[in-house]
Design a protein around this motif. Structure first.
Motif, PDB file in Angstrom:
ATOM      1  N   GLU A  53     -34.148  18.380 -15.155  1.00 61.48           N
ATOM      2  CA  GLU A  53     -35.253  18.029 -16.046  1.00 61.48           C
ATOM      3  C   GLU A  53     -36.491  17.631 -15.245  1.00 61.48           C
ATOM      4  OE1 GLU A  53     -34.052  15.152 -18.943  1.00 61.48           O
ATOM      5  OE2 GLU A  53     -32.822  16.603 -20.061  1.00 61.48           O
ATOM      6  N   MET A  75     -31.355   5.801 -20.739  1.00 64.43           N
ATOM      7  CA  MET A  75     -31.099   6.578 -21.945  1.00 64.43           C
ATOM      8  C   MET A  75     -30.009   5.885 -22.760  1.00 64.43           C
ATOM      9  SD  MET A  75     -31.987   9.325 -23.639  1.00 64.43           S
ATOM     10  CE  MET A  75     -32.758  10.491 -22.499  1.00 64.43           C
ATOM     11  N   ILE A  80     -36.238   5.667 -27.172  1.00 64.48           N
ATOM     12  CA  ILE A  80     -37.420   6.245 -27.811  1.00 64.48           C
ATOM     13  C   ILE A  80     -38.394   5.145 -28.221  1.00 64.48           C
ATOM     14  CG2 ILE A  80     -38.259   7.537 -29.816  1.00 64.48           C
ATOM     15  CD1 ILE A  80     -36.997   9.274 -27.689  1.00 64.48           C
ATOM     16  N   VAL A  92     -40.270  13.844 -24.083  1.00 65.05           N
ATOM     17  CA  VAL A  92     -38.920  13.767 -23.545  1.00 65.05           C
ATOM     18  C   VAL A  92     -38.502  15.195 -23.238  1.00 65.05           C
ATOM     19  CG1 VAL A  92     -36.545  13.026 -23.963  1.00 65.05           C
ATOM     20  CG2 VAL A  92     -38.440  11.763 -25.006  1.00 65.05           C
ATOM     21  N   TYR A  95     -34.087  17.103 -25.555  1.00 67.62           N
ATOM     22  CA  TYR A  95     -33.707  16.391 -26.767  1.00 67.62           C
ATOM     23  C   TYR A  95     -33.078  17.377 -27.741  1.00 67.62           C
ATOM     24  CZ  TYR A  95     -34.018  11.842 -29.034  1.00 67.62           C
ATOM     25  OH  TYR A  95     -33.715  10.600 -29.543  1.00 67.62           O
ATOM     26  N   GLN A  97     -32.070  19.486 -30.885  1.00 70.35           N
ATOM     27  CA  GLN A  97     -32.836  19.935 -32.035  1.00 70.35           C
ATOM     28  C   GLN A  97     -32.392  19.214 -33.306  1.00 70.35           C
ATOM     29  OE1 GLN A  97     -32.133  23.974 -33.739  1.00 70.35           O
ATOM     30  NE2 GLN A  97     -34.229  24.392 -33.123  1.00 70.35           N
ATOM     31  N   HIS A  99     -33.152  16.082 -34.347  1.00 71.97           N
ATOM     32  CA  HIS A  99     -33.042  14.618 -34.347  1.00 71.97           C
ATOM     33  C   HIS A  99     -34.326  14.019 -34.908  1.00 71.97           C
ATOM     34  CE1 HIS A  99     -31.982  10.586 -33.220  1.00 71.97           C
ATOM     35  NE2 HIS A  99     -30.862  10.990 -32.653  1.00 71.97           N
ATOM     36  N   VAL A 102     -37.638  11.987 -33.163  1.00 72.76           N
ATOM     37  CA  VAL A 102     -38.757  12.631 -32.496  1.00 72.76           C
ATOM     38  C   VAL A 102     -39.176  13.859 -33.306  1.00 72.76           C
ATOM     39  CG1 VAL A 102     -37.914  11.901 -30.228  1.00 72.76           C
ATOM     40  CG2 VAL A 102     -37.368  14.196 -31.074  1.00 72.76           C
ATOM     41  N   ASN A 104     -39.438  17.619 -32.783  1.00 73.04           N
ATOM     42  CA  ASN A 104     -38.908  18.582 -31.820  1.00 73.04           C
ATOM     43  C   ASN A 104     -39.858  19.747 -31.615  1.00 73.04           C
ATOM     44  OD1 ASN A 104     -36.105  17.714 -33.482  1.00 73.04           O
ATOM     45  ND2 ASN A 104     -35.962  17.693 -31.258  1.00 73.04           N
ATOM     46  N   HIS A 107     -36.790  25.097 -29.477  1.00 70.49           N
ATOM     47  CA  HIS A 107     -35.782  24.913 -28.432  1.00 70.49           C
ATOM     48  C   HIS A 107     -36.052  25.865 -27.271  1.00 70.49           C
ATOM     49  CE1 HIS A 107     -33.978  28.278 -30.680  1.00 70.49           C
ATOM     50  NE2 HIS A 107     -33.305  28.546 -29.584  1.00 70.49           N
ATOM     51  N   ILE A 226     -31.533  22.792 -27.372  1.00 70.77           N
ATOM     52  CA  ILE A 226     -32.260  21.692 -26.723  1.00 70.77           C
ATOM     53  C   ILE A 226     -33.765  21.964 -26.742  1.00 70.77           C
ATOM     54  CG2 ILE A 226     -32.508  20.331 -24.626  1.00 70.77           C
ATOM     55  CD1 ILE A 226     -29.817  20.037 -26.141  1.00 70.77           C
ATOM     56  N   GLY A 229     -38.971  16.579 -26.959  1.00 69.83           N
ATOM     57  CA  GLY A 229     -39.278  15.662 -28.049  1.00 69.83           C
ATOM     58  C   GLY A 229     -40.638  15.024 -27.857  1.00 69.83           C
TER      59      GLY A 229
END
Length: 276
Positions: A53, A75, A80, A92, A95, A97, A99, A102, A104, A107, A226, A229
């Protein structure tokens, strides 16, 4: 008179929309790519910059012609709230998808839970938790993770060995512990989220094999899309990042594949060619 009122209303709505767009974008830094990240969440993020990341953050920042600036926070509960929502950072990098904490982006990869085994062991070619060869074996599982339900359904939970889910990685590392236990023969296999399992095995466990679990048809699903976010309401920023993803998908895939992340198609049914 009616036409004048309509025109006034239209102009008012346009000005309100413009003001709202400005409001939802003003919080995003124009001088740096501000990333919310865990400082001890290898192989994903790490303070020393070695996580995949981190590499993605550097890549995205370069495309935006901005330097990377990190806001480090474990984490765990409050991540958040104390980073993104507190306006200490703007994105972020990884994160799941859907959620609601946040907003999103689209992906940028899909991956799945995996079964990690010894490469020369008797279950090295097992790719489904319903395989009869798993009966009576001890499998490592992160407590509360989706594969636990599948273990129970297949009568494997009784001998499963649980590892902690919510930990401060600065002090405890359950997945490396699980892989070490597998290497030493204390367990027969390990069920691990692919973006963690793949890179860790590639980096330090050459005698282990990672097999994505793509044949499980019962819920809960074992694959996830993924995204990045951003703060709720930051539509302008979200669209900018969506464009970044769309224009650079091949390079993103290459970074993930080089790190060892198993990439699968959006439906969770097959491995993805990393050049796609």
């Amino acid at each position: 008179m009616r036409a004048w009122v309509s025109a006034f209303a239209f102009c008012g709505a346009a000005l309100w929309a413009t003001a709202l767009a400005a409001q939802t974008s003003d919080l995003v830094s124009q001088s740096s790519f501000r990333v919310c990240a865990d400082p001890a969440n290898a192989p994903m993020s790490a303070r020393d910059g070695t996580g995949f990341e981190n590499r993605l953050a550097e890549f995205f920042a370069a495309r935006l012609e901005l330097p990377v600036q990190y806001e480090w926070y474990p984490m765990a509960t409050g991540f958040i709230r104390n980073t993104l929502r507190a306006n200490r950072c703007d994105v972020v990098i990884g994160y799941a998808q859907g959620h609601e904490m946040v907003l999103n982006t689209n992906h940028y990869f899909t991956s799945a839970y995996t079964l990690v085994t010894r490469s020369d062991g008797p279950i090295a070619d097992v790719d489904s938790l319903s395989d009869s060869r798993l009966k009576g074996l001890s499998l490592g599982i992160v407590a509360g993770s989706p594969p636990a339900t599948h273990l129970a359904r297949n009568g494997l939970i009784g001998k499963a060995r649980p590892y902690n889910l919510f930990v401060d990685r600065r002090h405890e590392s359950p997945i490396p512990d699980m892989l070490n236990d597998l290497k030493e023969g204390k367990i027969d296999g390990a069920l691990v989220w692919g973006p963690i399992a793949g890179p860790l095995v590639k980096q330090g466990f050459p005698d282990l094999k990672v097999t994505p679990l793509l044949k499980e048809t019962h819920p809960p699903r074992l694959f996830f899309r993924i995204t990045m976010g951003v703060r709720q309401g930051e539509k302008v920023w979200q669209r900018k990042l969506n464009s970044l993803i769309r224009r650079n998908q091949a390079e993103i895939n290459a970074i993930l594949s080089e790190a060892g992340v198993p990439l699968i198609n959006d439906m969770g049914t097959d491995l993805l060619d990393p050049v796609q």
